[in-house]
Each structure stands twice: as structure tokens, then as C-alpha cells.
Design a protein around this motif. Sequence first.
Motif, PDB file in Angstrom:
ATOM      1  N   GLN A 245       0.834  -1.199   0.000  1.00  0.00           N
ATOM      2  CA  GLN A 245       0.000   0.000   0.000  1.00  0.00           C
ATOM      3  C   GLN A 245       0.870   1.251   0.000  1.00  0.00           C
ATOM      4  OE1 GLN A 245      -1.649  -0.834   4.059  1.00  0.00           O
ATOM      5  NE2 GLN A 245      -1.203   1.302   4.422  1.00  0.00           N
ATOM      6  N   ALA A 246       0.288   2.364  -0.463  1.00  0.00           N
ATOM      7  CA  ALA A 246       0.966   3.641  -0.386  1.00  0.00           C
ATOM      8  C   ALA A 246       0.152   4.613   0.455  1.00  0.00           C
ATOM      9  CB  ALA A 246       1.181   4.210  -1.791  1.00  0.00           C
ATOM     10  N   TYR A 247      -1.046   4.210   0.805  1.00  0.00           N
ATOM     11  CA  TYR A 247      -1.965   5.043   1.580  1.00  0.00           C
ATOM     12  C   TYR A 247      -1.433   5.279   2.995  1.00  0.00           C
ATOM     13  CZ  TYR A 247      -6.193   6.143   4.263  1.00  0.00           C
ATOM     14  OH  TYR A 247      -7.109   6.718   5.097  1.00  0.00           O
ATOM     15  N   GLN A 248      -1.479   6.533   3.436  1.00  0.00           N
ATOM     16  CA  GLN A 248      -1.030   6.869   4.780  1.00  0.00           C
ATOM     17  C   GLN A 248      -2.189   6.726   5.770  1.00  0.00           C
ATOM     18  OE1 GLN A 248       2.152   7.500   5.386  1.00  0.00           O
ATOM     19  NE2 GLN A 248       2.676   7.381   3.230  1.00  0.00           N
ATOM     20  N   PRO A 249      -2.073   5.888   6.779  1.00  0.00           N
ATOM     21  CA  PRO A 249      -3.182   5.651   7.703  1.00  0.00           C
ATOM     22  C   PRO A 249      -3.485   6.882   8.558  1.00  0.00           C
ATOM     23  CG  PRO A 249      -1.195   4.593   8.503  1.00  0.00           C
ATOM     24  CD  PRO A 249      -0.882   5.091   7.130  1.00  0.00           C
ATOM     25  N   THR A 250      -4.743   6.979   8.966  1.00  0.00           N
ATOM     26  CA  THR A 250      -5.195   8.061   9.835  1.00  0.00           C
ATOM     27  C   THR A 250      -5.463   7.514  11.234  1.00  0.00           C
ATOM     28  OG1 THR A 250      -7.532   7.682   9.350  1.00  0.00           O
ATOM     29  CG2 THR A 250      -6.319   9.146   7.858  1.00  0.00           C
ATOM     30  N   ALA A 251      -5.768   8.415  12.151  1.00  0.00           N
ATOM     31  CA  ALA A 251      -6.139   7.990  13.501  1.00  0.00           C
ATOM     32  C   ALA A 251      -7.369   7.082  13.464  1.00  0.00           C
ATOM     33  CB  ALA A 251      -6.409   9.211  14.374  1.00  0.00           C
ATOM     34  N   GLN A 252      -8.309   7.396  12.588  1.00  0.00           N
ATOM     35  CA  GLN A 252      -9.511   6.562  12.481  1.00  0.00           C
ATOM     36  C   GLN A 252      -9.175   5.170  11.964  1.00  0.00           C
ATOM     37  OE1 GLN A 252     -12.590   7.549  13.666  1.00  0.00           O
ATOM     38  NE2 GLN A 252     -12.965   5.351  13.431  1.00  0.00           N
ATOM     39  N   ASP A 253      -8.200   5.092  11.068  1.00  0.00           N
ATOM     40  CA  ASP A 253      -7.761   3.777  10.576  1.00  0.00           C
ATOM     41  C   ASP A 253      -7.189   2.936  11.717  1.00  0.00           C
ATOM     42  OD1 ASP A 253      -8.411   4.208   7.862  1.00  0.00           O
ATOM     43  OD2 ASP A 253      -6.539   5.314   7.565  1.00  0.00           O
ATOM     44  N   VAL A 254      -6.443   3.593  12.610  1.00  0.00           N
ATOM     45  CA  VAL A 254      -5.888   2.889  13.761  1.00  0.00           C
ATOM     46  C   VAL A 254      -7.010   2.336  14.629  1.00  0.00           C
ATOM     47  CG1 VAL A 254      -4.504   3.109  15.869  1.00  0.00           C
ATOM     48  CG2 VAL A 254      -3.773   4.265  13.761  1.00  0.00           C
ATOM     49  N   LYS A 255      -7.965   3.176  14.932  1.00  0.00           N
ATOM     50  CA  LYS A 255      -9.095   2.748  15.773  1.00  0.00           C
ATOM     51  C   LYS A 255      -9.875   1.615  15.114  1.00  0.00           C
ATOM     52  CE  LYS A 255      -9.611   7.374  17.766  1.00  0.00           C
ATOM     53  NZ  LYS A 255     -10.451   8.594  17.833  1.00  0.00           N
ATOM     54  N   ASN A 256     -10.111   1.734  13.809  1.00  0.00           N
ATOM     55  CA  ASN A 256     -10.867   0.696  13.106  1.00  0.00           C
ATOM     56  C   ASN A 256     -10.129  -0.642  13.136  1.00  0.00           C
ATOM     57  OD1 ASN A 256     -12.798   2.610  12.469  1.00  0.00           O
ATOM     58  ND2 ASN A 256     -12.090   2.914  10.369  1.00  0.00           N
ATOM     59  N   ALA A 257      -8.800  -0.595  12.929  1.00  0.00           N
ATOM     60  CA  ALA A 257      -8.016  -1.823  12.922  1.00  0.00           C
ATOM     61  C   ALA A 257      -8.037  -2.506  14.283  1.00  0.00           C
ATOM     62  CB  ALA A 257      -6.578  -1.521  12.504  1.00  0.00           C
ATOM     63  N   VAL A 258      -7.918  -1.702  15.339  1.00  0.00           N
ATOM     64  CA  VAL A 258      -7.916  -2.264  16.691  1.00  0.00           C
ATOM     65  C   VAL A 258      -9.277  -2.837  17.043  1.00  0.00           C
ATOM     66  CG1 VAL A 258      -7.566  -1.781  19.143  1.00  0.00           C
ATOM     67  CG2 VAL A 258      -6.066  -0.722  17.438  1.00  0.00           C
ATOM     68  N   GLU A 259     -10.330  -2.079  16.778  1.00  0.00           N
ATOM     69  CA  GLU A 259     -11.685  -2.544  17.118  1.00  0.00           C
ATOM     70  C   GLU A 259     -12.027  -3.830  16.368  1.00  0.00           C
ATOM     71  OE1 GLU A 259     -13.568  -1.485  19.427  1.00  0.00           O
ATOM     72  OE2 GLU A 259     -12.567   0.395  19.956  1.00  0.00           O
ATOM     73  N   THR A 260     -11.604  -3.923  15.118  1.00  0.00           N
ATOM     74  CA  THR A 260     -11.858  -5.141  14.337  1.00  0.00           C
ATOM     75  C   THR A 260     -11.103  -6.329  14.927  1.00  0.00           C
ATOM     76  OG1 THR A 260     -12.198  -3.869  12.302  1.00  0.00           O
ATOM     77  CG2 THR A 260     -11.651  -6.202  12.052  1.00  0.00           C
ATOM     78  N   ALA A 261      -9.832  -6.120  15.282  1.00  0.00           N
ATOM     79  CA  ALA A 261      -9.029  -7.213  15.834  1.00  0.00           C
ATOM     80  C   ALA A 261      -9.571  -7.696  17.175  1.00  0.00           C
ATOM     81  CB  ALA A 261      -7.581  -6.766  15.982  1.00  0.00           C
ATOM     82  N   LEU A 262     -10.011  -6.766  18.004  1.00  0.00           N
ATOM     83  CA  LEU A 262     -10.460  -7.124  19.349  1.00  0.00           C
ATOM     84  C   LEU A 262     -11.743  -7.964  19.343  1.00  0.00           C
ATOM     85  CD1 LEU A 262      -9.743  -3.845  21.365  1.00  0.00           C
ATOM     86  CD2 LEU A 262      -8.401  -5.961  21.314  1.00  0.00           C
ATOM     87  N   LYS A 263     -12.436  -7.998  18.215  1.00  0.00           N
ATOM     88  CA  LYS A 263     -13.631  -8.854  18.117  1.00  0.00           C
ATOM     89  C   LYS A 263     -13.261 -10.331  18.130  1.00  0.00           C
ATOM     90  CE  LYS A 263     -16.344  -5.422  15.572  1.00  0.00           C
ATOM     91  NZ  LYS A 263     -16.955  -5.071  14.260  1.00  0.00           N
ATOM     92  N   LYS A 264     -12.001 -10.612  17.762  1.00  0.00           N
ATOM     93  CA  LYS A 264     -11.529 -11.999  17.755  1.00  0.00           C
ATOM     94  C   LYS A 264     -10.899 -12.296  19.107  1.00  0.00           C
ATOM     95  CE  LYS A 264      -9.085 -15.274  14.803  1.00  0.00           C
ATOM     96  NZ  LYS A 264      -8.297 -15.444  13.557  1.00  0.00           N
ATOM     97  N   LYS A 265     -11.517 -13.135  19.871  1.00  0.00           N
ATOM     98  CA  LYS A 265     -11.085 -13.403  21.238  1.00  0.00           C
ATOM     99  C   LYS A 265      -9.955 -14.442  21.265  1.00  0.00           C
ATOM    100  CE  LYS A 265     -14.308 -10.635  22.620  1.00  0.00           C
ATOM    101  NZ  LYS A 265     -13.947  -9.270  23.062  1.00  0.00           N
ATOM    102  N   GLY A 266      -9.281 -14.508  22.416  1.00  0.00           N
ATOM    103  CA  GLY A 266      -8.233 -15.499  22.609  1.00  0.00           C
ATOM    104  C   GLY A 266      -6.853 -15.046  22.206  1.00  0.00           C
ATOM    105  N   TYR A 267      -6.689 -13.741  21.925  1.00  0.00           N
ATOM    106  CA  TYR A 267      -5.396 -13.206  21.515  1.00  0.00           C
ATOM    107  C   TYR A 267      -4.931 -12.111  22.471  1.00  0.00           C
ATOM    108  CZ  TYR A 267      -5.426 -15.552  16.970  1.00  0.00           C
ATOM    109  OH  TYR A 267      -5.414 -16.490  15.977  1.00  0.00           O
TER     110      TYR A 267
END
Length: 325
Positions: A30-52
Motif C-alpha cells: 500500500q501507499a496510503y497513509q493511515p489516519t487515527a480513524q484507521d488505527v481505531k478501526n483496525a484495533v476494534e476489528t481485531a479485538l472482536k476476535k477473542k483469545g489473543y
Amino acid sequence: MKKGNISIFVPFNGCPQQCSFCNQKTITGQAYQPTAQDVKNAVETALKKKGYEYEIAFFGGSFTAISRDYMLELLNAAEPYVKNGSVKGIRISTRPDYIDGEILTLLKDKGVSAIELGAQSMDDEVLSANLRGHTAEDVVNASKLIKDYGFELGLQMMTGLYKDTDEKAIETAKKIIGLKPETVRIYPTVVLKGTYLQELYDEKIYRPPTVDDAAALCTRLLPLFEEAQIKVIRLGLHSSEDIKKNMVAGAFHPAFGEIVQSRFMLNKVLEYPPDDYEIFVNPKSVSKLKGNQKRNVYFLIEMGYNIKFTVSEKVAVDDLKIVRR
């Protein structure tokens, strides 16, 4: 509980120059520069998967060299998840010449727990030839500071760069071990389109390592780190369609780590002279022993070995029991 990274790539942002091997868009996909919202979205999505047990990981560029406002924007988005215990910490990767006490104090305050440095080599000739813009001494100084401030230290090295040799790579590994990092990543060089290494390759000035070259070298490097109780957490670049499309030459294979393990297994057999053998192997290690497309099997036949393979749960994973028939 399994460990996992919530990886957020900040491609080619902050680097003071483009190193010989670098095409960050290809490496990160990718060449896209992530934003603060991208960070939040990535974390919230990951946290839905339990056991990690997660870390937020900012990879892909030189994190401490990006603009301070942008760095704080990303850290401020990640920090609350560290403070509330949702994630274990924040991991960043950066250059050794962009580390000092002021930046380390800021990173510590924002919840960063681990810092990986792209050392690449501890040989100044290799660093200069590949346009790194820093010295081996910069790696030493930055590593000491990072450990003094209480961060987990990770070091990344590359093998097969322009002007590098196997002997220099082994010396680099020994010097890295002397810095006592907790983790190491080893990246055999891959020549990508649009890089200085491609120019050198096209002009026949530079010969990149093959997968076999790199695997053979890694079978010499890994025992050094294992003996020093330093964990090698990555062997080879992550596989992606961009790398496959943009690779010109070099040591890329989507299962490079397994190829290295396969070489270890082959070397265990080669400790015995050619003869008739029965080899007992754990079912989880059969593919490693036989090699990609049975390359180890065919090689052993060519070398005069006559082998019967027997699968046995009694043999430990990645171990072998070799009996002459």
C-alpha cells in the motif's frame, strides 16, 4: 493465549532517503497513509476476535522520523487501548539514527513497549553501498538507549545485500547478539522493481542471493541466535501479490521459513555417510524432511542414500531418528 500484532503500515514515510532495496509500496502492499480513524478501526476489528494478546504495531517506514504531529496523531489513537488493557502495548519500527532520549521519553509516555531497529548490517561498507545513511555505531548507540529506557529491543538484519558476504552476515549476527535484543528478524534480500538494487542487477554489477543461498546461510545464522536465547520472529518477507508481481530476483519464497527448517532436516541426514537408512520422523515434520516438491528426497538419492521414511509419534517434532538398515 495466542500473541498477535494489529499491524498498521506507514509506508515510506519519514525515511530521509530511499535505501538500495526499498520500494515500500511493494513491501507493504500500500501507499496510503493511515489516519487515527484507521488505527481505531483496525484495533476494534481485531479485538472482536477473542483469545489473543495483541500489540499494536506501526511498521513500514521510519516511525520516529515522520512529522511529530502525524506521529502523535497515530500514537494518540492507539494509546487508550494500552491504558485500558485492551492491548499489551505498542510496537514500532524505525531507523537507528532517529533515536534519542527525548523521543524515547515521548514513546514511553504514549504506551510504546517495543522498538525494532532496521540495522540491516553491522558492516559500514555494506551500509554505505546500500544507501542506508547510518553507521553500525548508530545501531549500537540506539540499541543501548532503547534498553536503558526499558523498551523491548528488536533488531532486523538483511542478508545478501550489495557488497555483503556470508562471512559479513555472520559477523553482523554476532554483533547483533552482543547488543542483546529480545527479538530478531532476518530478511534475505529481494530485488524489487524501481530500486537501486535493480539498477545494479540489470547492469550485472550485483548478484542477489537465491532462495537456496539464503536458506543455507540461515542454517548457519539461526543456531547463533538460538544459543544466545534470542528469538528469531521472522524469516523472509511476508508473502503478498505485490511482491510476487514486482520481484525481479533474489531470495523470496512464500514459505521461506519452512525451507530453512527443511535444510536443517537435510543437514541432520547428511551427518551420516551415504548408505541404506530408515528415518523415523514426526508426522508434523514429514513435509520439512522431504522438502519442497521432495527436493531433499531427490537430492539424497543423487548422493547415494537409500532411505525408507517411517512416520512415528514417538519422535519429537523436527527431530529425527536415523537407523542404518
